[in-house]
Design an enzyme around this catalytic site. Structure first.
Site, short mmCIF file in Angstrom:
data_model
loop_
_atom_site.label_atom_id
_atom_site.label_comp_id
_atom_site.label_asym_id
_atom_site.label_seq_id
_atom_site.Cartn_x
_atom_site.Cartn_y
_atom_site.Cartn_z
N PHE A 1 -1.69 6.50 3.14
CA PHE A 1 -1.08 7.18 4.29
C PHE A 1 -0.28 6.20 5.15
CE2 PHE A 1 -4.44 10.26 3.31
CZ PHE A 1 -3.67 11.42 3.30
N GLY A 2 -0.84 5.01 5.41
CA GLY A 2 -0.15 4.04 6.27
C GLY A 2 1.15 3.57 5.64
N ASP B 1 -6.69 1.92 7.73
CA ASP B 1 -8.12 1.64 7.57
C ASP B 1 -8.49 0.17 7.68
OD1 ASP B 1 -8.68 4.28 7.18
OD2 ASP B 1 -9.51 4.06 5.17
N GLY C 1 0.82 -1.22 0.00
CA GLY C 1 0.00 0.00 0.00
C GLY C 1 0.85 1.26 0.00
N GLU D 1 -19.16 17.34 2.05
CA GLU D 1 -18.31 18.15 1.16
C GLU D 1 -18.77 18.02 -0.29
OE1 GLU D 1 -14.24 18.32 3.81
OE2 GLU D 1 -14.51 16.59 2.56
C1 LIG Z 1 -13.38 10.48 -0.08
C2 LIG Z 1 -12.63 10.35 1.21
C3 LIG Z 1 -12.49 11.44 2.05
C4 LIG Z 1 -11.77 11.33 3.24
N1 LIG Z 1 -11.63 12.44 4.04
C5 LIG Z 1 -10.88 12.35 5.15
C6 LIG Z 1 -10.64 13.49 5.94
O1 LIG Z 1 -11.14 14.58 5.65
N2 LIG Z 1 -9.82 13.37 7.03
C7 LIG Z 1 -9.25 12.17 7.36
O2 LIG Z 1 -8.49 12.10 8.33
N3 LIG Z 1 -9.48 11.07 6.65
C8 LIG Z 1 -10.27 11.12 5.54
N4 LIG Z 1 -10.48 10.00 4.79
C9 LIG Z 1 -9.93 8.72 5.25
C10 LIG Z 1 -8.45 8.57 4.92
O3 LIG Z 1 -8.20 8.93 3.59
C11 LIG Z 1 -8.08 7.12 5.20
O4 LIG Z 1 -8.29 6.87 6.56
C12 LIG Z 1 -6.62 6.84 4.84
O5 LIG Z 1 -6.40 7.05 3.48
C13 LIG Z 1 -6.27 5.41 5.21
O6 LIG Z 1 -4.95 5.17 4.87
P1 LIG Z 1 -4.49 3.68 4.54
O7 LIG Z 1 -3.03 3.75 4.27
O8 LIG Z 1 -4.97 2.75 5.58
O9 LIG Z 1 -5.28 3.28 3.21
P2 LIG Z 1 -5.31 4.01 1.80
O10 LIG Z 1 -4.90 5.42 1.89
O11 LIG Z 1 -6.65 3.68 1.25
O12 LIG Z 1 -4.20 3.25 0.97
C14 LIG Z 1 -4.34 1.91 0.59
C15 LIG Z 1 -3.22 1.57 -0.37
O13 LIG Z 1 -3.20 0.17 -0.57
C16 LIG Z 1 -3.15 -0.12 -1.95
N5 LIG Z 1 -3.77 -1.43 -2.12
C17 LIG Z 1 -5.02 -1.81 -1.80
N6 LIG Z 1 -5.18 -3.13 -2.04
C18 LIG Z 1 -4.00 -3.57 -2.52
C19 LIG Z 1 -3.53 -4.82 -2.96
N7 LIG Z 1 -4.29 -5.91 -2.94
N8 LIG Z 1 -2.27 -4.91 -3.42
C20 LIG Z 1 -1.46 -3.82 -3.46
N9 LIG Z 1 -1.86 -2.61 -3.05
C21 LIG Z 1 -3.10 -2.49 -2.58
C22 LIG Z 1 -3.89 1.04 -2.61
O14 LIG Z 1 -3.54 1.17 -3.96
C23 LIG Z 1 -3.37 2.19 -1.74
O15 LIG Z 1 -2.10 2.59 -2.19
C24 LIG Z 1 -11.21 10.09 3.61
C25 LIG Z 1 -11.36 8.99 2.77
C26 LIG Z 1 -12.07 9.11 1.58
C27 LIG Z 1 -12.23 7.92 0.67
#
Ligand SMILES: Cc1cc2nc3c(=O)[nH]c(=O)nc-3n(C[C@H](O)[C@H](O)[C@H](O)COP(=O)(O)OP(=O)(O)OC[C@H]3O[C@@H](n4cnc5c(N)ncnc54)[C@H](O)[C@@H]3O)c2cc1C
Length: 460
Positions: free
Chosen positions: A15-16, A313, A12, A175
């Site tokens: 953010f994480g 997430d 991924g 939004e």
């Molecule tokens: C429309 C929207 C608005 C938001 N607004 C806010 C806000 O205002 N404030 C806030 O704090 N949070 C907000 N969030 C939530 C925030 O964006 C998420 O909590 C955050 O992005 C989670 O980070 P993450 O790294 O867990 O997952 P993500 O950022 O979703 O990243 C997941 C990554 O994993 C990759 N991936 C997924 N499956 C696979 C796979 N099988 N193989 C390889 N790669 C894979 C994806 O391509 C991506 O790079 C919002 C979310 C959305 C959708």
């Protein structure tokens, strides 16, 4: 890459994953970051791409570019499709190429997708908003609805096309509804001859009895007031029971039912964690909750697998919300623990979340913000939102162009990113129709499955 160093695989580039990789800069490890997209996506601003304010590049810089100075990282485009926790390997696929990777430490940060609460067929008519593809499809549907409304001779159909419905009154839904309202009443003013887009209906629906529930009663009330003041119809206690091409069916908490005829529908209601969570649960003692989030230990590791971290997430821990700060902080914490293991100074403290607050924009110069006991509304909250989001956009180039586009949109009232294409509008459904056997490659495609029922693309 140095074969004698521990190998950290990160799944991924959200953010994480990205913040974990950056934290490991300078650590005596080799890192492979595998993600199914080539960019890091700033999801909180997706709605601005969908409504023509920002370009995709401003909120989705190339991961390679971000990490090019960090020599211990290799970035791979691939979708992880298999994992073997015992053998410590993962399998990933991209554009006809399969890759196997072994790891000493694994950080899984694959995020979450949209959930339709068991009604996945709603997605055909009401796309979610999780990716650049989603935002561009929605942009095409929003502007497309206005174009077809200008074309049609049928008054009833014109009204239907000029009804925009957003499902889910969390920050994304609020939004999105606010921006569609501004777009229809201000941005496109004077551009059409037959229709008056300022008369369009913009509805925001939620099964809950408040908008923005986590913001508390006072800010929820203020947000609803502001939405209604700019002309968004807010319907609460309204559960969506059906979505089709022409509109939606609702059932209210007092058992009333209602049918809304609407052209462009947006789904901003629920999330479902990456299926990788379930894959890990099947091979470990971990469990997943209803949203598919994997229950992790206090140190973000998978029970029985201290070398595997699940963050952001797709993790379930202490009822933490699915927000960017949780993903950033858990990603950095996992990296700190790996550094501790490598340097022989283990990190023993459990993960502790530092809540930095939340905010949502409702309209031009209007927002709500909650940080601890501090609650702001209106212009001060909007300025705080602007400053913070600018800070988190990656790279000076993107920060600069974003600022220019915001000035055009917020001061000038215009939008610079209104391009929509037929492919943006129909590609998701077209690919779905090709079936699971459809395997694109960079030089063309393998033989797609025969399409039996060809559907004509429509706005609905
Ligand atoms: C429309 C929207 C608005 C938001 N607004 C806010 C806000 O205002 N404030 C806030 O704090 N949070 C907000 N969030 C939530 C925030 O964006 C998420 O909590 C955050 O992005 C989670 O980070 P993450 O790294 O867990 O997952 P993500 O950022 O979703 O990243 C997941 C990554 O994993 C990759 N991936 C997924 N499956 C696979 C796979 N099988 N193989 C390889 N790669 C894979 C994806 O391509 C991506 O790079 C919002 C979310 C959305 C959708």
């Amino acid at each position: 890459m140095n074969n004698s160093r521990p190998h950290v695989v990160i799944i991924g580039s959200g953010f994480g994953g990205l913040f974990a990789a950056k934290r490991l800069a300078g650590a005596d490890v080799d890192i492979t970051l595998v993600a199914k997209t080539t960019h890091h996506l700033f999801q909180p601003l997706l709605y601005q791409v969908a409504t023509g304010i920002l370009s995709p590049g401003e909120i989705a810089p190339a991961t390679r570019e971000i990490l090019k100075e960090q020599e211990n990282v290799r970035v791979l485009l691939s979708e992880v499709t298999g994992m073997d926790l015992e053998a410590r390997t993962i399998r990933a696929e991209a554009l006809g190429t399969t890759t196997e990777l072994s790891y000493d430490h694994l950080i899984v940060a694959a995020g979450a997708g949209q959930s339709y609460f068991g009604n996945d067929h709603f997605a055909v008519y009401a796309p979610g908003m999780k990716s650049i593809d989603d935002a561009l499809e929605l942009r095409a549907r929003i502007f497309g609805a206005l174009e077809v409304a200008e074309l049609t001779e049928d008054e009833q159909e014109r009204e239907r096309l000029l009804t925009f419905v957003v499902v889910g009154a969390g920050p994304t839904g609020v939004e999105m509804a606010g921006q569609i309202r501004e777009l229809t009443s201000q941005t496109v003013k004077g551009e059409y001859r037959r229709i008056d887009p300022s008369k369009a209906r913009v509805l925001l629906l939620d099964a809950a009895d408040r908008v923005l529930p986590p913001f508390g009663e006072r800010l929820s009330g203020k947000a609803k007031e502001k939405l209604e003041a700019i002309g968004v119809e807010v319907k609460l206690g309204a559960m969506v029971t059906g979505v089709d091409e022409n509109g939606l069916d609702l059932k209210y908490s007092d058992e009333r039912t209602e049918r809304i005829e609407g052209g462009c529908k947006v789904w901003a209601a629920g999330v479902q964690a990456s299926p990788l969570g379930r894959m890990i649960a099947e091979q470990s003692e971990a469990e997943v909750d209803r949203a598919g989030r994997l229950q992790v230990n206090k140190d973000c590791t998978v029970p029985g697998h201290p070398e595997v971290y699940v963050v952001g997430d797709m993790m379930s821990l202490d009822k933490l919300p699915g927000v960017a700060q949780v993903a950033i902080q858990t990603g950095q914490y996992a990296a700190d623990r790996i550094i501790g293991d490598v340097t022989g100074k283990p990190v023993t403290r459990p993960f502790r979340y530092h809540d930095k607050g939340s905010m949502a924009v409702i309209s031009k110069f209007g927002a709500v913000m909650k940080a601890g006991k501090v609650e702001l509304t209106g212009f001060p909250a909007w300025v705080a939102w602007l400053a913070l989001h600018l800070l988190y956009i990656v790279g000076f180039k993107a920060q600069f162009t974003t600022l220019v586009h915001w000035a055009i949109a917020f001061v000038g009232g215009a939008r610079s990113e209104r391009i929509t294409t037929r492919q943006q509008m129909v590609a998701r459904l077209a690919v779905q129709q090709l079936g699971e056997d459809f395997r694109p490659t960079v030089t063309g495609t393998q033989q797609p499955k025969k399409v039996e029922d060809k559907a004509e693309p429509t706005i609905g």
